[in-house]
Design a protein around this motif. Sequence first.
Motif, mmCIF file in Angstrom:
data_model
loop_
_atom_site.group_PDB
_atom_site.id
_atom_site.type_symbol
_atom_site.label_atom_id
_atom_site.label_comp_id
_atom_site.label_asym_id
_atom_site.label_seq_id
_atom_site.Cartn_x
_atom_site.Cartn_y
_atom_site.Cartn_z
ATOM 1 N N UNK A 1 0.815 -1.225 0.000
ATOM 2 C CA UNK A 1 0.000 0.000 0.000
ATOM 3 C C UNK A 1 0.842 1.266 0.000
ATOM 4 N N UNK A 2 2.162 1.102 0.003
ATOM 5 C CA UNK A 2 3.052 2.264 0.115
ATOM 6 C C UNK A 2 4.051 2.365 -1.034
ATOM 7 N N UNK A 3 4.157 1.339 -1.855
ATOM 8 C CA UNK A 3 5.121 1.348 -2.955
ATOM 9 C C UNK A 3 4.358 1.265 -4.268
ATOM 10 N N UNK A 4 4.596 2.235 -5.126
ATOM 11 C CA UNK A 4 3.815 2.355 -6.359
ATOM 12 C C UNK A 4 4.743 2.369 -7.573
ATOM 13 N N UNK A 5 4.178 1.940 -8.685
ATOM 14 C CA UNK A 5 4.953 1.810 -9.928
ATOM 15 C C UNK A 5 4.416 2.787 -10.958
ATOM 16 N N UNK A 6 5.290 3.659 -11.457
ATOM 17 C CA UNK A 6 4.924 4.641 -12.468
ATOM 18 C C UNK A 6 5.868 4.495 -13.660
ATOM 19 N N UNK A 7 5.432 5.002 -14.798
ATOM 20 C CA UNK A 7 6.289 4.911 -15.981
ATOM 21 C C UNK A 7 6.190 6.202 -16.787
ATOM 22 N N UNK A 8 7.359 6.742 -17.140
ATOM 23 C CA UNK A 8 7.407 7.927 -17.988
ATOM 24 C C UNK A 8 7.215 7.522 -19.448
ATOM 25 N N UNK A 9 6.521 8.368 -20.184
ATOM 26 C CA UNK A 9 6.416 8.142 -21.620
ATOM 27 C C UNK A 9 7.742 8.475 -22.282
ATOM 28 N N UNK A 10 8.001 7.884 -23.449
ATOM 29 C CA UNK A 10 9.220 8.186 -24.194
ATOM 30 C C UNK A 10 9.252 9.688 -24.505
ATOM 31 N N UNK A 11 10.404 10.349 -24.410
ATOM 32 C CA UNK A 11 11.751 9.768 -24.295
ATOM 33 C C UNK A 11 12.224 9.544 -22.861
ATOM 34 N N UNK B 1 2.481 7.209 7.218
ATOM 35 C CA UNK B 1 2.625 8.392 6.369
ATOM 36 C C UNK B 1 3.913 8.376 5.547
ATOM 37 N N UNK B 2 4.010 7.415 4.630
ATOM 38 C CA UNK B 2 5.152 7.384 3.725
ATOM 39 C C UNK B 2 4.775 6.655 2.443
ATOM 40 N N UNK B 3 5.507 6.977 1.383
ATOM 41 C CA UNK B 3 5.310 6.337 0.083
ATOM 42 C C UNK B 3 6.641 6.253 -0.656
ATOM 43 N N UNK B 4 6.732 5.270 -1.531
ATOM 44 C CA UNK B 4 7.827 5.162 -2.492
ATOM 45 C C UNK B 4 7.219 4.998 -3.877
ATOM 46 N N UNK B 5 7.639 5.835 -4.812
ATOM 47 C CA UNK B 5 7.153 5.751 -6.184
ATOM 48 C C UNK B 5 8.332 5.354 -7.075
ATOM 49 N N UNK B 6 8.272 4.142 -7.617
ATOM 50 C CA UNK B 6 9.321 3.646 -8.506
ATOM 51 C C UNK B 6 8.976 4.110 -9.918
ATOM 52 N N UNK B 7 9.850 4.925 -10.498
ATOM 53 C CA UNK B 7 9.564 5.580 -11.780
ATOM 54 C C UNK B 7 10.437 4.946 -12.861
ATOM 55 N N UNK B 8 9.786 4.217 -13.756
ATOM 56 C CA UNK B 8 10.493 3.526 -14.834
ATOM 57 C C UNK B 8 10.420 4.354 -16.116
#
Length: 663
Positions: free
Chosen positions: A83-93, A117-124
């Motif tokens: 519930x605290x670690x989320x996965x995001x992805x940037x569009x190209x480039x 009260x914390x989060x981690x967003x992993x940005x691919x």
Amino acid sequence: MSVKNERILGPVDSAFFYVETQKNPMNIGAVTIFEGIMPFDELVKLVDSRIHRAPIYQQKIIQTPLNLGQPMWVYDPDFYVGNHIFRLRLEAPGSDEQLRQLAGRLVSSPLNRDKPLWEMHVIEGLSDNRTAIFFKVHHCMVDGLAAVELLTLLFDLTPDKPDIEPKPLYDAPPVPEKTQLVAGALRRDVSQGFKVLRKVGGELAFIGSLLSDKEKRRKTFLGMANLLNDNMRPIRRLPINGKNSGRQALAWTEFSLAEVRAIKSGRNASVNDVMLTILSTAIMYYLQDIGTDFEAQNFLRVLVPVSMRVEEEKEDFGNRISVITVDIPFNIKNPLERLDAVANYSKFMKESSLSVGLDLILTLPSLLPSPTQPLVWSIAPVAFSVIAHTWCTNVSGPQIPVYLLGHELKHSFGYFPINPTFGMACVIMSYNQRISMTLVADSGIIPDIRDIQKHLDRAFLELRSAAKVQPIEPIVIERIPKNPPEQVVNTPQPISGLVIETRENGNGTTSQPVEDIPTAPKRLVLFSDDWAKAYMQVLNDSKAYHDASTGWTAGALAMIMKASPANGYPKDCAVILDLHKGKCKDARALTIDEAMHEASYVIEGNYGSWMKVLSGQAQPLGMIMRGQLRLKKGGLPGLLPYTKSAQELIKCAQDIDKVTTVG
């Protein structure tokens, strides 16, 4: 693992909790960039296996109905790391600019108060085969240094992929019912009130000691006079101030830490003074760009947080933060003269010890009845708006590379909450011989924070040029091999009445009769008084240790060896090293109780763990992170800025005559 529930928020933590609004979230954290593609599922498993080492990350805040009692930390019975670690992805480039814009959106929203009260967003999807992780924590949980605590639990000092450790069973008690909260409110508040009164009494006693010392009293009175003189009338707002819209943006840049140190070299200035000078110069250029008249307000006033943390009080009071104000004139054109002005003012305010008085002021509202505290803290941001223009805080990180699941951390950019009227704040963060500046701004006040960020680079280059500092190549810290080859092996063997010493070299092994070998010096027993004295001599003879440790003012370090009868240690033993600014003033063996009382930092380990450290097979900070050494006293974030010092400390230990058996 059964756990104890209920812990009242400390005075400063309550303030951070109450001042938050939808437009002014109290988020702190960092944008971190790693080489390679981070495996998301493995990262979740790693966090899940280590999160129990920092219990605060498994706790949430609950409040008594009608604010009849203080807000409390309780273990979340529904805690789930997913519930605290989320996965995001940037569009190209997948550019850095896209990452910057995404980070601004993430920092703009408050954290969900129904869970820890914390989060981690992993940005691919970041270009050049990189992964970004956006760490986000509420300021009531941690201060700037302690915010690094979660990172230190996850990071390793080598690129070797860590094993996922089994986690202990989690057995949190149920959250108290509302009727229970109301019934226990008075008892908890009275108990906390007595703790706060003891804290207030200690600070009053400290202030009394200042006034009884002639030199300290002079500095305190001068500081008070300076503060009163500068605040006879409210400062005028600058175009970087206004009413926040809630739309936040980030921008960052970084410089060579070696170049910053070279700039301050030979001047009575600190690294932080250099960075404050760069910040104020960049703001001055921005204000000139938009046509600001400096006649009415010819200086920038910066609030600089000061940690008042006392480790043994952490469970009672949480954050211990005060502030000092630093005035930086706009009318000094010469960059070095501006730096000198910043350094002199900053030194003056620090020596005045006024931060203790301000800490006392921030503590007193917690003695008021609980229902009144939200109202009191809601007006605090207004008070800050009439005494300063902006915030600037600094966080020291490790000066060697660290790794997450084998992926090297390449960059780290911290961020900090904005006061509702300041419009912007700045976070200075050092890591791996680089030092970064991150600007956090409200887009309703400063439309494009990059307009100030670009002037940071200009201000740095001007200051570097004025100081005649040439570009300095970053220092490359070589990693000690996990299993270094052994160079000398002493193997006693009875052959024709002679003892043969076998030496390994690049051409094979050679043997030599013992009578041809000089008599070996008497070996020292590890953790003995003689060993400690020899350690002190080696440290004081080491230029490398001195150069890496001139910033160490945290006091003595004690090391405890747990009992190991099989290895000649029938009971626990300890030694202490009284370290200060690159020198060891004293070293000796002592009892465990004495070590806990006298040392600022105490590290405990078993025989096997200490052998790994003292032989160079492992670094102490990495062993602490992995739980193979225990930090019994002192906070790990306080040690992280001294990773190079720790390396040299261990190298010096290897120069002492080591033993393989005790006797």
